[in-house]
Enzyme design. Structure first.
Site, PDB file in Angstrom:
ATOM      1  N   LYS A   1       0.879  -1.178   0.000  1.00 53.80           N
ATOM      2  CA  LYS A   1       0.000   0.000   0.000  1.00 53.80           C
ATOM      3  C   LYS A   1       0.912   1.222   0.000  1.00 53.80           C
ATOM      4  CE  LYS A   1      -4.129   1.755   2.341  1.00 53.80           C
ATOM      5  NZ  LYS A   1      -4.956   1.953   1.152  1.00 53.80           N
TER       6      LYS A   1
HETATM    7  N1  PMP Z   1      -7.788  -2.047  -2.818  1.00 55.06           N
HETATM    8  C1  PMP Z   1      -7.204  -0.844  -2.830  1.00 55.06           C
HETATM    9  C2  PMP Z   1      -6.477  -0.391  -4.045  1.00 55.06           C
HETATM   10  C3  PMP Z   1      -7.279  -0.009  -1.702  1.00 55.06           C
HETATM   11  O1  PMP Z   1      -6.704   1.182  -1.700  1.00 55.06           O
HETATM   12  C4  PMP Z   1      -7.992  -0.459  -0.567  1.00 55.06           C
HETATM   13  C5  PMP Z   1      -8.140   0.426   0.619  1.00 55.06           C
HETATM   14  N2  PMP Z   1      -7.023   0.383   1.430  1.00 55.06           N
HETATM   15  C6  PMP Z   1      -8.573  -1.733  -0.600  1.00 55.06           C
HETATM   16  C7  PMP Z   1      -8.450  -2.500  -1.747  1.00 55.06           C
HETATM   17  C8  PMP Z   1      -9.289  -2.284   0.589  1.00 55.06           C
HETATM   18  O2  PMP Z   1      -8.351  -2.603   1.582  1.00 55.06           O
HETATM   19  P1  PMP Z   1      -8.723  -2.570   3.127  1.00 55.06           P
HETATM   20  O3  PMP Z   1      -9.954  -3.371   3.279  1.00 55.06           O
HETATM   21  O4  PMP Z   1      -7.550  -3.174   3.799  1.00 55.06           O
HETATM   22  O5  PMP Z   1      -8.952  -1.144   3.487  1.00 55.06           O
END
Ligand code: PMP
Length: 305
Positions: free
Chosen positions: A158
């Site tokens: 991320k």
């Molecule tokens: N995909 C992307 C590209 C994201 O930015 C996010 C948000 N963080 C998610 C999926 C969902 O991840 P999470 O459930 O860990 O927030």
């Protein structure tokens, strides 16, 4: 300072006024996208405010940092306490948390060994994709932008730079009048939303795209898979072709910000009956039930503020 910003932020080991948490214009991250971050939510629960899956989010932050050789100069425990502290100091309960570690000022070359600076911000946030979307759902479109190929930029980190892709997808969707964009992977198969993972329902079972489809391995995705399986709902992680978006009984997106958002149409074609379907409603109930006490937290996911 604008009145709608919170009062305090945590930066490099200390709580400070929001306006003082600044970055030099020549910081590496500003030029090259060299930051890693998390998005976390806290909720009001019957036992007081609690941060959802704090440890899992911070673990992912350190994994993202490892991929980019960034040594975060604080332990996970210190950052966990920083998250709790900014919420307390700003008097928030239901909030969004944003820990970020970034290459600061200390070199202009791509491989420069800069200091790694860290901040944790928090603010109040309602439904990410707009008011009423959790009930009414959104109209989505397939983006003309693909996600990055797996041997280019790792989707599993991320990292700030990844969100150039997300911005292209989200901004194109909004420009065309859609609530959110869905991207295909470089394989041509379905990937995920601009900032959300994707679930399709067929005949009472949930299908979601795999880690190899250039997705972020979402913590909400994992939460929903766990809740579904614990409640006897089959979940299949699999490659999915684009046209399944037009054939699914139900579709929803999920993420920390988006929570569980129903998709009522894709590319102008209604999904199922054009309203949130029974499985989507059930998953929403199980998910939000974690915070109002209707779903027992058997996994220790709630971290008291
Ligand atoms: N995909 C992307 C590209 C994201 O930015 C996010 C948000 N963080 C998610 C999926 C969902 O991840 P999470 O459930 O860990 O927030």
């Amino acid at each position: 300072m604008a009145a709608n910003y919170p009062e305090y932020i945590w930066q490099n080991g200390a709580i400070k006024p929001w306006a003082e948490a600044t970055v030099h214009v020549m910081a590496h991250a500003l030029h090259y996208g060299s930051s890693v971050f998390e998005g976390i939510r806290s909720y009001e629960t019957p036992n007081g405010p609690a941060i959802f899956r704090l440890g899992d989010h911070l673990k992912r932050l350190y994994m993202s940092a490892k991929i980019y050789d960034m040594e975060i100069p604080y332990t996970q425990d210190v950052l966990a306490e920083a998250c709790r502290e900014v919420i307390r100091r700003n008097g928030l309960t239901k909030a969004y948390l944003r820990p970020v570690a970034y290459r600061g000022l200390g070199g202009f070359g791509l491989s420069a060994e800069t200091p790694i600076d860290v901040a944790v911000a928090t603010w109040e946030m309602g439904p990410y994709l707009g008011p009423g979307v959790l009930e009414q759902g959104i109209d989505a479109c397939v983006s003309s932008w693909q996600r990055f190929a797996p041997n280019t930029i790792p989707a599993g980190a991320k990292a700030g730079g990844n969100y150039l892709s997300g911005q292209l997808i989200a901004r194109e969707a909004r420009r065309l009048g859609f609530g959110e964009g869905i991207a295909l992977a470089s394989t041509g198969l379905l990937s995920e939303g601009a900032g959300e993972n994707l679930f399709l329902a067929f005949d009472g079972a949930l299908h979601t795209t795999p880690a190899s489809a250039a997705i972020l391995n979402g913590i909400t995705r994992h939460t929903l898979i766990t809740l579904a399986r614990a409640n006897g709902i089959e979940v299949i992680e699999r490659d999915l072709p684009r046209e399944y978006l037009y054939l699914a009984d139900e579709i929803f997106m999920c993420g920390t910000a988006a929570e569980v958002t129903p998709i009522r149409s894709v590319d102008g074609k209604p999904v199922g009956g054009g309203v949130a379907g029974p499985l989507t409603r059930r998953l929403q109930g199980l998910f939000f039930g974690l915070f109002d006490g209707r779903t027992k937290d058997e996994w220790g996911w709630l971290d008291p503020v």
